[in-house]
Design a protein around this motif. Structure first.
Motif, short mmCIF file in Angstrom:
data_model
loop_
_atom_site.label_atom_id
_atom_site.label_comp_id
_atom_site.label_asym_id
_atom_site.label_seq_id
_atom_site.Cartn_x
_atom_site.Cartn_y
_atom_site.Cartn_z
N LEU A 186 0.84 -1.20 0.00
CA LEU A 186 0.00 0.00 0.00
C LEU A 186 0.87 1.25 0.00
O LEU A 186 0.61 2.23 -0.72
N ILE A 187 1.95 1.23 0.79
CA ILE A 187 2.86 2.39 0.87
C ILE A 187 3.51 2.63 -0.51
O ILE A 187 3.62 3.77 -0.97
N ILE A 188 3.89 1.56 -1.18
CA ILE A 188 4.49 1.71 -2.51
C ILE A 188 3.44 2.27 -3.49
O ILE A 188 3.73 3.17 -4.29
N ILE A 246 0.88 4.15 -2.87
CA ILE A 246 0.62 5.58 -2.59
C ILE A 246 1.68 6.44 -3.28
O ILE A 246 1.38 7.48 -3.86
N TYR A 247 2.93 5.98 -3.24
CA TYR A 247 4.00 6.74 -3.89
C TYR A 247 3.70 6.92 -5.39
O TYR A 247 3.81 8.02 -5.93
N LEU A 292 11.94 10.84 1.14
CA LEU A 292 11.70 9.39 1.24
C LEU A 292 12.99 8.64 1.55
O LEU A 292 13.01 7.73 2.38
N GLY A 330 5.54 -2.14 7.09
CA GLY A 330 5.38 -0.68 7.08
C GLY A 330 6.71 -0.01 6.84
O GLY A 330 6.91 0.64 5.82
N LEU A 331 7.66 -0.23 7.74
CA LEU A 331 8.99 0.38 7.57
C LEU A 331 9.69 -0.21 6.35
O LEU A 331 10.37 0.49 5.61
N LEU A 348 8.38 1.43 3.34
CA LEU A 348 8.96 2.77 3.18
C LEU A 348 10.38 2.67 2.61
O LEU A 348 10.76 3.43 1.71
N THR A 380 10.09 1.74 -1.01
CA THR A 380 9.59 2.91 -1.75
C THR A 380 10.73 3.90 -1.98
O THR A 380 10.88 4.45 -3.08
#
Lengths: 707, 74
Positions: A24-26, A28-29, A201, A366-367, A370, A373
């Motif tokens: 999900l974090i990727i 969003i980027y 980032l 999560g980390l 990030l 990403t």
């Protein structure tokens, strides 16, 4: 979300395992960078907007973009690997190998770039020397940026495949299309916005690794002590070397892991490579010449210098931590090897894996998303930077002067947009060509050295010496490029033939028996016996046999023992079965006797090359880098120094015998003929000279602290 | 707040919003992991420090600062 499903589906066994929140974090980027591209389209309405971001950047944005363009993932992963390989010497790339050059760019060169209002560095060459020098620079820069962009794309796809198991085709196309969309729509402005975003980032995704690593190692001093203890095992070839100092180990060639001395470090890295890269690589310079005024351009460059000095925190320290805290599952010390090592990717991770290994060790759900990403952002902004620089140089330094001289601004804007698309497509083609010719990467990595260092010599003489003539600039530039390429070819040439290290590769499914013995505290394999299967041998001397051919071991077993045979032989077993337990096993060993039992099939061959881009001829390297102990990095630094010397000498000699330009034609281009714009009033804290002095003091302090 | 060109959103606003969302996601994932600890063999090194919780908070604070300071004004 469609591509997420594809990526997740293609994920297999990999070094890092992502959870849904990481994906999900990727995602969003990707959404944010595309949104920025679409949003900025309306602000790129003219050529000035598209190619120079309207020349309206503030110092902070210009500075962050300047440093981000250099902080790609190849850079962070590559220099972490360098720190693992060369110890603290790797930090020189961020200190003497960058800061003096960036200060020089800010204080001395920026006024010329800015006042001449050039679109590009090749554009400056045209104003100063004429079309000849500009054409060489424009064409070679265009080729170089596209090649580097393609190589970056290929490297990203390969790394994501190795780390995450993602399909390489999907990685290449998703990243390329995203970059194509946002650069084509928003031009340089879009590239700069994304570089600033990437800066945050990278820092937020990477800073936790050194923090946790140092806690894990028990503090800074315990980390250094562990490194000095472990390097005897990790780098047995450089046991004398001190891995934990910046200068103390540069008194001679064999007291440091790079095989270099202080002269090579100061003049090779600190002068030739560094000034070439930071002062004349247009990818870098373009980021700051688009600032809203000269003072912002200078201060932006100085902000870049301050941030550059901090980068060792997220690059060098992880490399050093790799030497101190990376352990195998059984608690033994993890040894990483070079990409060229036959064990690489089979039984051992490589130097380049040091950062991902630390990520997998410390970063949870999560980390980790990030961190990945940040890595993807680094690759993509690197591509975007190259493509936007290519679009500018192609349009203004190749297309406009050589193909269509007089056209409307709108026409050149369209050309910039289309050349961005074409640039991406050619980059994709380059990336795919690397699937089949992966050793081209070896050539691409040194492409920058061939071109950038001579370019600096030509530009700096043009700026500081009004006697430098168009003929001097042209021939100095051209001959130095040829000399640089010749030096590279020379160190990779082996008149007597290059024989790669002997190796024996045991086939998949072969049955082996390992004899073990006690050596010190640890248990070591003392002999490998292959019971069945086949073995491929390269450059191994087999007693009583011809070197090339196939045979089956009959009657008695065949012993490959003795220092002359096994001393340097690698034995690789990517997937074998242990005879006594029937368990699957893999290993890679050096210098262990190998016994082949009757029935084992052997294929033996010899390889000898006269030209090997992946290997250095120590006899030739000694002529260039003054020591046969010189490692590739040391040879590159000395090569850069000699090519700068040749460039300066040829330019000076030719200039003395050819016709110079009149002073009127050099106005605003050469020192002494360029009136500085009157200083406008500004608060003391905005004065570039003050900050340049502060940065210089900090640089000296860091070097003394880690002397 | 506008950048140099009139009516253009600031880059700092984009960064702030993105970092804020990342902070929420990461600290949220950290708190969830704290409440529902994974099996010891799949835990990362130094798991007891709960780096994801406090690093997520750091992101959250940075993101909040930039988002509010550079919030677009009509």
């Amino acid at each position: 979300m469609a591509f997420l499903t594809l990526l997740a589906a293609s994920a297999g066994a990999s070094m890092l395992r992502l959870s849904p929140i990481d994906l999900l974090i990727i995602a969003i980027y990707f959404v944010v960078v595309l949104a920025i591209g679409f949003y900025l389209k309306k602000f790129a309405a003219t050529g000035e907007d598209f190619f120079l971001a309207g020349r309206k950047m503030t110092a902070w944005i210009a500075g962050l973009s300047f440093i981000s363009a250099n902080l790609s993932s190849l850079e962070t992963m590559g220099w972490s690997a360098m720190a693992y390989q060369y110890g603290m010497l790797g930090a020189h790339a961020y200190l003497i190998g960058a800061i003096p050059a960036i200060l020089f760019l800010a204080i001395v060169m920026m006024p010329f770039y800015y006042i001449s209002k050039t679109h590009s560095v090749p554009g400056y060459l045209q104003l100063r020397y004429g079309e000849g020098a500009r054409s060489i620079a424009g064409i070679s820069f265009s080729v170089m940026t596209i090649a580097v962009s393609g190589a970056s794309m290929f490297a990203m796809a390969k790394i994501l495949n190795l780390l995450l198991g993602w399909d390489m085709n999907i990685s290449i196309w998703v990243a390329s299309l995203t970059v194509a969309i946002y650069v084509t729509l928003g031009g340089l402005l879009s590239a700069i916005f994304n570089e600033v975003l990437q800066f945050f980032l990278i820092w937020l995704g990477s800073l936790l690794i050194p923090i946790l690593g140092i806690i894990h190692a028990g503090g800074w001093h315990k980390m250094l002590a562990a490194i000095q203890k472990n390097v005897a095992v990790i780098h047995p070839g450089v046991q004398n070397a001190d891995f934990t100092t910046l200068w103390r180990n540069l008194g001679s060639f064999d007291t440091n892991p790079m095989g270099i001395d202080w002269f090579g470090m100061v003049f090779g890295l600190g002068v030739a490579v560094s000034f070439g890269y930071w002062c004349t690589d247009f990818l870098q310079v373009q980021r700051v010449i688009v600032a809203k005024d000269l003072r912002s351009a200078q201060n932006g460059t100085l902000i870049g210098a301050m941030l550059k000095m901090l980068v060792p925190l997220i690059v060098t320290i992880p490399g050093l931590l790799g030497l101190a805290v990376l352990m195998n599952g059984d608690g033994s010390l993890m040894v990483l090897v070079a990409e060229s090592d036959p064990r690489a990717g089979i039984t051992h991770h490589t130097f380049n894996d040091v950062l991902p290994l630390l990520m997998s060790q410390y970063l949870g759900p999560g980390l980790l998303g990030l961190g990945v990403t940040a890595m993807i952002a680094g690759f993509m902004s690197g591509m975007a930077g190259n493509v936007s620089a290519f679009a500018t140089v192609w349009t203004f330094d190749v297309y406009k002067p050589l193909i269509r001289k007089h056209a409307s601004d709108r026409h050149y804007l369209q050309m910039g947009r289309w050349s961005s698309v074409v640039g991406i497509l050619v980059s994709i083609a380059t990336a795919y060509s690397l699937f089949f010719f992966s050793n081209i990467l070896e050539y691409l990595q040194v492409l920058v050295f061939f071109f950038i260092v001579p370019l600096f010599g030509t530009v700096i003489l043009g700026m500081l010496w009004k006697r430098a003539t168009p003929a001097g600039g042209f021939w100095g530039f051209l001959i130095a490029i040829i000399f640089s390429i010749s030096m590279w070819a020379f160190v990779h040439t082996f008149p007597d033939g290059y024989r790669p290290q002997p190796k024996a590769i045991i086939s998949q499914g072969a049955v082996v028996h390992l004899e073990k013995g006690q050596e010190g505290d640890s248990e070591q394999i003392t002999q490998i016996s292959v019971e069945s299967g086949s073995v491929d041998m390269v450059n191994v001397t087999i007693p009583g046999r011809q070197q090339d051919g196939a045979f089956i071991v009959t009657d008695a077993s065949l012993d490959l023992a003795g220092a002359d045979v096994t001393g340097q032989m690698h034995v690789l077993a990517p997937k074998v079965v242990l005879g006594n337990t029937q368990e699957a096993h893999k290993f890679g060993l050096e210098g262990v006797p190998l016994k082949l039992q009757p029935g084992v099939r052997v294929h033996s061959s010899t390889i000898s090359k006269r030209f090997a881009p992946a290997a250095f001829n120590p006899d030739h390297a000694k002529i260039i880098a003054r020591s046969e102990k010189a490692k590739p990095m040391a040879v590159n630094m000395y090569s850069a120094w000699w090519s700068l010397v040749v460039c300066l000498l040829v330019t000076v000699v030719v200039s003395l015998f050819t016709k110079r330009k009149p002073d009127e034609a050099l106005k605003n281009l050469v020192m002494g003929l360029t009136p500085r714009p009157p200083e406008t009033a500004c608060p003391w804290y905005e004065k570039p000279l003050l900050w340049a002095s502060v940065i210089l003091v900090v640089l000296v302090a860091i070097n003394i602290l880690f002397w | 707040m506008i950048d140099h060109q009139e009516n253009r959103l600031s880059i700092w606003f984009f960064i702030g919003a993105m970092v804020l969302v990342y902070g929420l996601l990461i600290s949220g994932a950290g708190v969830y992991g704290w409440m529902n600890p994974p099996a010891p063999e799949v835990r990362v090194q130094l798991w007891p420090l709960h780096a994801d919780v406090w690093w997520g908070m750091v992101l959250l604070v940075i993101g909040l600062f930039y988002t509010l300071k550079f919030w677009p004004k009509s």
